[in-house]
Scaffold this motif. Structure first.
Motif, short mmCIF file in Angstrom:
data_model
loop_
_atom_site.label_atom_id
_atom_site.label_comp_id
_atom_site.label_asym_id
_atom_site.label_seq_id
_atom_site.Cartn_x
_atom_site.Cartn_y
_atom_site.Cartn_z
N GLY A 64 0.78 -1.23 0.00
CA GLY A 64 0.00 0.00 0.00
C GLY A 64 0.81 1.28 0.00
O GLY A 64 0.24 2.36 0.17
N LEU A 65 2.12 1.20 -0.20
CA LEU A 65 2.97 2.39 -0.17
C LEU A 65 3.46 2.74 -1.56
O LEU A 65 3.85 1.86 -2.33
N LYS A 66 3.43 4.03 -1.90
CA LYS A 66 4.03 4.53 -3.14
C LYS A 66 5.18 5.46 -2.78
O LYS A 66 5.02 6.38 -1.97
N ALA A 67 6.30 5.22 -3.38
CA ALA A 67 7.49 6.02 -3.08
C ALA A 67 7.45 7.34 -3.84
O ALA A 67 6.99 7.41 -4.98
N GLY A 68 7.99 8.39 -3.21
CA GLY A 68 8.24 9.62 -3.93
C GLY A 68 9.49 9.47 -4.77
O GLY A 68 9.54 9.78 -5.95
N VAL A 69 10.54 8.93 -4.13
CA VAL A 69 11.79 8.56 -4.79
C VAL A 69 12.11 7.13 -4.41
O VAL A 69 12.09 6.79 -3.21
N GLY A 91 4.52 4.55 -8.27
CA GLY A 91 3.27 5.19 -8.65
C GLY A 91 3.51 6.24 -9.71
O GLY A 91 4.63 6.45 -10.17
N PRO A 92 2.46 6.96 -10.11
CA PRO A 92 2.60 7.96 -11.18
C PRO A 92 3.50 9.13 -10.82
O PRO A 92 4.02 9.81 -11.70
N GLU A 93 3.72 9.38 -9.54
CA GLU A 93 4.58 10.49 -9.11
C GLU A 93 5.98 10.04 -8.69
O GLU A 93 6.79 10.86 -8.26
N THR A 94 6.27 8.75 -8.80
CA THR A 94 7.55 8.21 -8.34
C THR A 94 8.66 8.47 -9.35
O THR A 94 8.45 8.33 -10.56
#
Length: 272
Positions: A64-69, A91-94
Motif C-alpha cells: 500500500g505504499l508509493k514512493a516519492g523517490v 506510482g505515477p509520481e515516483t
C-alpha cells in the motif's frame, strides 16, 4: 536541504553506497520520518543510524505504499531478484534512481514499468562526501523531479548530467572506476621509490600523502590541472625529466586511453 516529494524517499540497500547516501541525506537536514530503508540485514552502524534518526526500516516492500523517490543502491548482479517485488512501490509520481553500474533504463522498466527514471554513477569517494556523480534522466523525469534527484545525489559531491544514456558508460570508465586508477598510481609510485632505494613503508607514505595532497590542491585551486602541473615543473629540472617520460608518445596518455576504452567496453557489455 528542503525536499518536496509526494511520498517517502525509499532507499533499497543500506550497504556502503546506500549507507553513505543515507548519512548524507540526514546530515543535510532531511528528516528521518521522510525516509524508508528496505534491506534484509543492514550493517549494525546503518541500523543504528536508522533508529537514532527516526527513519523507518523494513526487510521487504510494505503493502500500500508509493514512493516519492525509489533509490536503488544494490549490486548490479542483485537487480534481477530485487526489482520485481518493488513494482508495487512505483506510482505515477515516483522517480526511480539507480546507482548500479550496467543496469539500463530498459532493464528497470521491464521490471518496474514505465516510470520517471534516472541512472546515476557515483564513485567510492562519495562515502566521505567527496565523490562525483554522472547522471542521466529519461524523458519522463520532470524538471522538479530532476532538481529533487540532483539535491539527493549532491550530498556526496558534484553531480554532472549527461545527454545520453550511453554516456553513462563513459562516466563509469572515467570517474566511476577512476579512484582505482589513482590508488594504483600510488602503488606504482611507492614501488618506484622502493626501487630508487627508499624503505618500502616510507615510499608508500610519501606516495600516498603526495597524491592525497595534490588532489586536495586540485580541489581547492581555481587553476586547471595543466596549470598546476606547469607550476610544479621548472625547465630542465627533476619534474621535467620525469614528465618527459610520462608525456612521451608512448607514455601515460595512450595507456589511459586504452584503459578507459577497456572499462567503457566492459560497461557496455554489462549493460547488454
Amino acid at each position: 536541504m528542503a525536499v518536496h516529494v509526494s511520498g517517502p524517499i525509499v532507499l533499497i540497500g543500506a550497504g556502503n553506497m546506500g549507507g553513505a547516501m543515507l548519512a548524507g541525506w540526514l546530515k543535510s537536514g532531511i528528516s528521518g520520518s521522510d525516509l524508508l530503508v528496505i534491506d534484509p540485514g543492514p550493517p549494525p552502524a546503518m541500523a543504528k543510524l536508522i533508529a537514532d534518526n527516526g527513519a523507518r526500516h523494513e526487510t521487504a516492500a510494505p503493502a500500500g505504499l508509493k514512493a516519492g523517490v525509489l533509490f536503488l543502491a544494490v549490486k548490479p548482479q542483485m537487480m534481477a531478484a530485487v526489482l520485481p517485488p518493488l513494482k508495487s512501490l512505483v506510482g505515477p509520481e515516483t522517480v526511480v534512481v539507480s546507482v548500479a553500474a550496467g543496469t539500463t533504463l530498459s532493464f528497470m522498466q521491464s521490471h518496474l514499468g514505465d516510470a520517471a527514471m534516472v541512472r546515476a554513477m557515483p564513485n567510492t569517494p562519495a562515502m566521505i562526501g567527496r565523490g562525483v556523480t554522472g547522471a542521466f534522466a529519461n524523458g519522463a523525469v520532470s524538471v522538479a523531479q530532476r532538481d529533487l534527484v540532483h539535491n539527493l545525489l549532491k550530498v556526496s559531491g558534484p553531480v554532472e548530467w549527461v545527454e545520453t544514456e550511453a554516456d553513462i558508460d563513459a562516466v563509469t570508465a572515467v570517474s566511476g572506476s577512476g579512484p582505482a586508477y589513482v590508488f594504483y598510481l600510488v602503488e606504482c609510485m611507492a614501488e618506484a621509490g622502493r626501487k630508487a632505494g627508499l624503505q618500502a613503508d616510507l615510499a608508500m607514505r610519501l606516495a600516498r600523502e603526495t597524491v592525497a595532497g595534490a588532489g586536495e590542491l586540485l580541489h581547492q585551486s581555481p587553476d586547471d590541472a595543466s596549470k598546476l602541473r606547469q607550476n610544479v615543473t621548472s625547465p630542465g629540472g627533476t619534474t621535467a625529466a620525469a614528465l618527459n617520460i610520462l608525456m612521451a608518445d608512448d607514455g601515460m596518455q595512450p595507456l589511459l586511453d586504452k584503459a578507459i576504452a577497456a572499462a567503457r567496453k566492459r560497461a557496455e557489455e554489462l549493460a547488454g
